[in-house]
Design an enzyme around this catalytic site. Structure first.
Site, mmCIF file in Angstrom:
data_model
loop_
_atom_site.group_PDB
_atom_site.id
_atom_site.type_symbol
_atom_site.label_atom_id
_atom_site.label_comp_id
_atom_site.label_asym_id
_atom_site.label_seq_id
_atom_site.Cartn_x
_atom_site.Cartn_y
_atom_site.Cartn_z
ATOM 1 N N CYS A 1 2.962 3.697 7.106
ATOM 2 C CA CYS A 1 4.056 2.870 6.603
ATOM 3 C C CYS A 1 4.498 3.271 5.203
ATOM 4 O O CYS A 1 5.570 2.865 4.746
ATOM 5 C CB CYS A 1 3.650 1.392 6.619
ATOM 6 S SG CYS A 1 3.259 0.783 8.276
ATOM 7 N N ALA B 1 -4.645 4.265 12.582
ATOM 8 C CA ALA B 1 -4.902 2.819 12.530
ATOM 9 C C ALA B 1 -5.923 2.369 13.565
ATOM 10 O O ALA B 1 -7.001 1.860 13.237
ATOM 11 C CB ALA B 1 -3.589 2.056 12.699
#
Length: 560
Positions: free
Chosen positions: A44, A12
């Site tokens: 996620c 990320a």
């Protein structure tokens, strides 16, 4: 040649830093060093791949090294681990994990985005082949392969956080009998205990066995396979697979050994522009500290949203030398637990009190859109605020559709330092299939405002017994048909619509505790009684529905 920008870690924060730096500086040389085999993937989504909700593995791979090269002219070097930082010489020592070769790489700017690593307990057999974490694609591939093999009938998930519960659901849907062991006496630590009970109840309804307030002491392993999870109280849980999901620690070794300051939260200390204590080194993501939007304290928040945004900003300032200040973080999070959506932002009431902030809350149960339009789903919304200042501190929501929208609205209010009055006056979109003219967010703010102004008092379900012992008369103001189904022992039934005419049935010398289904009619009843001169009147917060969740072992009286 332009600046040489080296980034330690992808995913990320690192990927966002690299692409933002490239968009703002065409000439910079940008290199990402990633020790795993994947530079950008959807963390996620990992539990949903294990659960076969996401069926294509490639869907989780957001960017490849080839895409970084072709689209962004960024050099991605997978399976390269940065071993040390020479701040004086402005260089890093990098090891190629496939060849063992090491090389010093010079930098003009260095961005640290090494993320966080799972906490690994010192159990026997923790390295067995059926013990898993869920942090990387490699972790996920191994776990999925184990489940796909069809040999996992019973699984133990250690830790009842977001990843733990998502994985528990994924395995249950695949026909695995799942037990969740959690050291705390509740699931989902960011929630207040009363809200967490509702989630725990739903997990049990879906076949998940919960062992809350329980600690794992060890594993029993045979021939490289864990067969039992041993708890401190002596109980054992059979297991064909174990997922360890007990938290993460920021990866700060590089920073510490380089003499960079690591804060009291355990993350790398950065200023408002994400610079470390070395002006040429930046840090972002799970390894770096952020400023909490409510407390103003430095904390670590291992969530994808802050990591992406702060990585982007670090990349910008690294090449441009300037940029906005890093946004404060409210730790807004959401999770699906079977048919429940659970979301949180800011501080829970217990967290506020732990931080030394006076806190009160309003609890409301509303449908996510008007009841006359088909498909309305119930939502429980808990709004936490600071008495006196009326500042919004946080919120928790549990329900079906619409939970995400409400928690995001309150997160936005927190971002701008909003108050109860701000929430009450928000101009929100309304049509019957989307909401109500008085949205659940408005209602929660109205209830909080009524409490602040002293228009009524409410008590939690746990206090009902004490109030009855103190002589309160318990009045259930629901319709007779509702009362006939279930109520609290000792309650008398007077419909709120008949209360004015039947108030003489109440003992004028005793205080009154009123209850309804979810609290709204109880509020109306309290105001009626106060208007008739009764001053000592309290309403049961959340009504009978909330009482049944919070006091499930209490007897209920039935009639009819």
């Amino acid at each position: 040649m332009g600046l040489r920008v080296l980034i330690v870690g992808g995913v990320a924060a690192g990927a966002s830093a690299a692409t933002r730096a490239r968009r703002l500086d065409y000439d910079a040389e940008i290199i990402i060093f990633e020790r795993s085999g994947h530079v950008s993937f959807a963390n996620c989504g990992l539990p949903y791949y294990v659960g076969d909700v996401i069926q294509e593995r490639e869907a989780l791979l957001l960017q490849s090294p080839e895409r970084f090269r072709d689209r962004f002219a960024v050099d991605v070097r997978l399976r390269h681990e940065v071993e040390s930082i020479d701040r004086v010489g402005r260089r890093i020592l990098v090891r190629n994990l496939d060849t063992g070769e090491t090389v010093w790489e010079p930098y003009d700017r260095l961005i640290l985005t090494p993320g966080a690593s799972p906490i690994i307990p010192p159990f026997d057999g923790v390295d067995c082949q059926n013990v898993f974490f869920l942090r990387t694609m490699e972790d996920t591939d191994a776990f999925r392969a184990c489940v796909d093999a069809g040999t996992v009938r019973r699984a133990v998930v250690v830790g009842a956080g977001f990843i733990g519960l998502e994985t528990a659901e994924a395995l249950t849907r695949r026909g695995v009998q799942v037990s969740v062991v959690e050291l705390l006496d509740q699931v989902l630590a960011p929630l207040d205990e009363d809200m967490a009970r509702r989630v725990a109840e739903h997990l049990r309804e879906n076949g998940v066995s919960l062992y809350l307030g329980s600690a794992v002491s060890n594993f029993k392993a045979e021939q490289g396979i864990v067969t039992e999870v041993i708890m401190e109280d002596g109980r054992t849980l059979p297991a064909d697979a174990v997922l360890l999901s007990i938290g993460v620690r920021p990866n700060t070794r590089l920073a510490r050994e380089a003499g960079l300051t690591v804060g009291s939260s355990g993350g790398i200390q950065v200023d408002q522009h994400l610079r470390t204590t070395d002006p040429n080194i930046f840090a972002a993501g799970d390894a770096a500290e952020v400023v909490h939007a409510v407390t103003g304290r430095r904390v670590t928040v291992p969530l994808a949203g802050p990591a992406n945004k702060h990585g982007r900003l670090a990349g910008e300032i690294a090449v441009a030398g300037k940029g906005a200040s890093a946004a404060k973080v409210a730790a807004t999070a959401i999770v699906q637990v079977f048919d429940l959506t659970v979301a949180v932002t800011g501080l829970s009431r217990k967290e506020a009190e732990r931080a030394g902030i006076a806190a009160q809350h309003a609890l409301v149960s509303r449908r996510h859109h008007v009841g006359y339009y088909p498909g309305a789903e119930e939502m429980l919304l808990k709004l936490v605020y600071e008495p006196g200042t009326r500042r919004v501190l946080g919120a928790q929501a549990i329900g079906g559709a619409g939970v995400d929208r409400r928690i995001d609205v309150i997160a936005t209010a927190i971002h701008f330092g909003g108050t109860l009055d701000d929430l009450s006056n928000l101009d929100l979109a309304y049509a019957p299939q989307f909401g109500a003219a008085k949205d659940p967010v408005h209602i929660a703010a109205f209830v909080a405002d009524n409490q602040e102004r002293g228009l009524f008092r409410q008590v939690e379900p746990a206090a009902v017994g004490d109030l009855i012992d103190q002589g309160y008369q318990l009045v259930d103001v629901r319709h007779a048909e509702e009362f006939a189904e279930e109520s609290i022992p000792g309650a008398v039934n007077i419909d709120v619509d008949e209360l004015r005419a039947r108030v003489g049935e109440l003992d004028p010398d005793r205080p009154v505790l009123v209850l309804c289904e979810v609290g709204q009619r109880g509020y109306y009843a309290a105001r009626i009684l106060q208007g008739l001169g009764r001053r000592d009147v309290v309403n049961l917060s959340g009504g009978y529905v909330w009482y049944a969740v919070q006091c499930p072992d209490e007897d209920t009286q039935r009639s009819g």
